[in-house]
Design a protein around this motif. Structure first.
Motif, PDB file in Angstrom:
ATOM      1  N   LEU A   1     -20.667  65.642 -51.622  1.00 40.73           N
ATOM      2  CA  LEU A   1     -19.669  66.720 -52.186  1.00 40.73           C
ATOM      3  C   LEU A   1     -18.356  65.857 -52.416  1.00 40.73           C
ATOM      4  CD1 LEU A   1     -20.123  70.014 -49.981  1.00 40.73           C
ATOM      5  CD2 LEU A   1     -20.985  69.471 -52.372  1.00 40.73           C
ATOM      6  N   ALA A   2     -18.089  65.041 -51.646  1.00 39.99           N
ATOM      7  CA  ALA A   2     -16.611  64.214 -51.772  1.00 39.99           C
ATOM      8  C   ALA A   2     -16.925  63.398 -53.119  1.00 39.99           C
ATOM      9  CB  ALA A   2     -16.276  63.577 -50.578  1.00 39.99           C
ATOM     10  N   VAL A   3     -17.854  62.684 -53.316  1.00 39.39           N
ATOM     11  CA  VAL A   3     -18.158  61.747 -54.372  1.00 39.39           C
ATOM     12  C   VAL A   3     -18.017  62.678 -55.851  1.00 39.39           C
ATOM     13  CG1 VAL A   3     -19.937  60.473 -55.611  1.00 39.39           C
ATOM     14  CG2 VAL A   3     -19.355  60.281 -53.217  1.00 39.39           C
ATOM     15  N   VAL A   4     -18.860  63.935 -55.692  1.00 40.81           N
ATOM     16  CA  VAL A   4     -18.879  64.543 -57.030  1.00 40.81           C
ATOM     17  C   VAL A   4     -17.286  65.315 -57.438  1.00 40.81           C
ATOM     18  CG1 VAL A   4     -19.538  66.931 -57.812  1.00 40.81           C
ATOM     19  CG2 VAL A   4     -20.927  65.669 -56.563  1.00 40.81           C
ATOM     20  N   ALA A   5     -16.750  65.509 -56.162  1.00 40.84           N
ATOM     21  CA  ALA A   5     -15.261  65.906 -56.484  1.00 40.84           C
ATOM     22  C   ALA A   5     -14.445  64.712 -57.084  1.00 40.84           C
ATOM     23  CB  ALA A   5     -14.598  66.640 -55.210  1.00 40.84           C
ATOM     24  N   VAL A   6     -14.348  63.774 -56.446  1.00 48.48           N
ATOM     25  CA  VAL A   6     -13.632  62.500 -57.057  1.00 48.48           C
ATOM     26  C   VAL A   6     -13.865  62.385 -58.274  1.00 48.48           C
ATOM     27  CG1 VAL A   6     -13.258  60.092 -56.607  1.00 48.48           C
ATOM     28  CG2 VAL A   6     -13.247  61.521 -54.608  1.00 48.48           C
ATOM     29  N   GLY A   7     -15.278  62.235 -58.693  1.00 47.94           N
ATOM     30  CA  GLY A   7     -15.727  61.899 -60.143  1.00 47.94           C
ATOM     31  C   GLY A   7     -15.144  62.891 -60.960  1.00 47.94           C
ATOM     32  N   ALA A   8     -15.374  64.256 -60.837  1.00 48.17           N
ATOM     33  CA  ALA A   8     -14.765  65.314 -61.679  1.00 48.17           C
ATOM     34  C   ALA A   8     -13.162  64.917 -62.047  1.00 48.17           C
ATOM     35  CB  ALA A   8     -15.143  66.623 -60.916  1.00 48.17           C
ATOM     36  N   CYS A   9     -12.580  64.721 -60.665  1.00 46.19           N
ATOM     37  CA  CYS A   9     -11.177  64.754 -60.892  1.00 46.19           C
ATOM     38  C   CYS A   9     -11.023  63.562 -61.485  1.00 46.19           C
ATOM     39  CB  CYS A   9     -10.300  64.624 -59.332  1.00 46.19           C
ATOM     40  SG  CYS A   9     -10.737  66.005 -58.516  1.00 46.19           S
TER      41      CYS A   9
END
Length: 303
Positions: free
Chosen positions: A103-111
């Motif tokens: 979830l952290a990787v997805v959030a960082v990628g989206a941001c």
């Protein structure tokens, strides 16, 4: 006054109402009768103190209502520690850590993607002047943004992208396929589809616009992004040919794509019947040179 009068306070004799021959007063359940004392329900005793009624006697004994004792007993409440867990909490610690990292990787990628897109469409500023190349490398060619939707003169032409391939068969011969209208295939996939995919609507069209923006009228690349647009368009058409099974249709068996050629077919949109405008409806073609297909793309393109 008569000794047997009910209003008399005189002590009754042995033959009176409370004597052996008199009627026996009922005894309240759970309350032992005292010898020689009045035991009538709900009536004052001889001393003037009220005698508890049956209802009060039952309420004063929790044992008479077992469910009340259960509700008031803290031990009867469910233990949260033994309750079944659901969701991520039901996973083991190792998997919880894995889910949290994902979830952290997805959030960082989206941001990061939203930030790059904002810098791309924002007016020139200090960040874009310092890191403009990094922003362009992230956006082009897949995520390019434009404002053609708000153009004062929207496009009034139908543009179709077509491709054909030169295929080497298993016996060493070379065959040329017919023209595949990739835009028509996308149109058929979109027609009647309430939720068409982004690739069906924009992938091929944006690839062609990217090619036109980086090449001159003689199909020669202008700038460093020219070769990038060629490879991007070539990969898309090779993938589409592999999806359409063009090699098998041309050779009747196994084969390899050696070269591809792309062309565009442009025709003007006919004006409405009430308009006096006259336009030519004859299509115009623009053929690109043959492009050799690298070995890593020949089997269906780089995925």
């Amino acid at each position: 006054m008569d000794a047997y009068d009910g209003g008399s306070n005189a002590r009754h004799g042995p033959d009176g109402p409370e004597g052996p021959a008199g009627p026996t007063a009922p005894t309240a359940p759970g309350v032992p009768a005292e010898s020689g004392a009045p035991a009538a329900w709900g009536t004052p005793a001889a001393s003037g103190a009220p005698t508890p009624s049956v209802g009060l006697a039952e309420e004063s004994h929790p044992a008479a209502e077992p469910h009340l004792a259960t509700e008031l007993d803290p031990a009867a409440e469910p233990d949260p520690a033994t309750s079944p867990r659901a969701g991520i909490a039901a996973l083991s610690l190792r998997y919880q850590i894995g889910v949290a990292l994902a979830l952290a990787v997805v959030a960082v990628g989206a941001c990061a993607h939203l930030g790059m897109t904002f810098l791309h469409v924002a007016p020139p500023n200090t960040v874009t002047r310092e890191h403009g190349k990094a922003v362009d490398d992230w956006i082009y060619p897949e995520f390019e943004q434009n404002w053609k939707l708000f153009a004062p003169n929207p496009l009034q032409q139908n543009i179709s992208i077509q491709v054909r391939a030169e295929v080497r068969d298993g016996e060493g011969g070379t065959l040329t396929t017919g023209w595949y209208d990739l835009s028509a295939e996308d149109g058929r996939a979109i027609d009647g589809n309430l939720l068409p995919s982004h690739t069906q609507q924009n992938e091929l069209r944006r690839a062609w616009d990217f090619f036109l923006a980086t090449h001159d009228g003689e199909n020669r690349p202008v700038g460093l992004r020219g070769s990038l647009s060629e490879s991007y368009l070539r990969r898309i058409v090779v993938l589409r040919l592999d999806r359409d099974d063009a090699v098998r249709a041309a050779t009747g068996g196994r084969g390899v794509i050696e070269r591809v050629q792309v062309r565009s077919r442009t025709s003007n949109v006919p004006p409405p019947k009430w308009s006096r405008e006259k336009v030519s409806t004859t299509p115009a073609y623009r053929e690109l040179p043959w492009w050799p297909v690298p070995a890593d793309e020949a089997g269906g393109g780089v995925r």
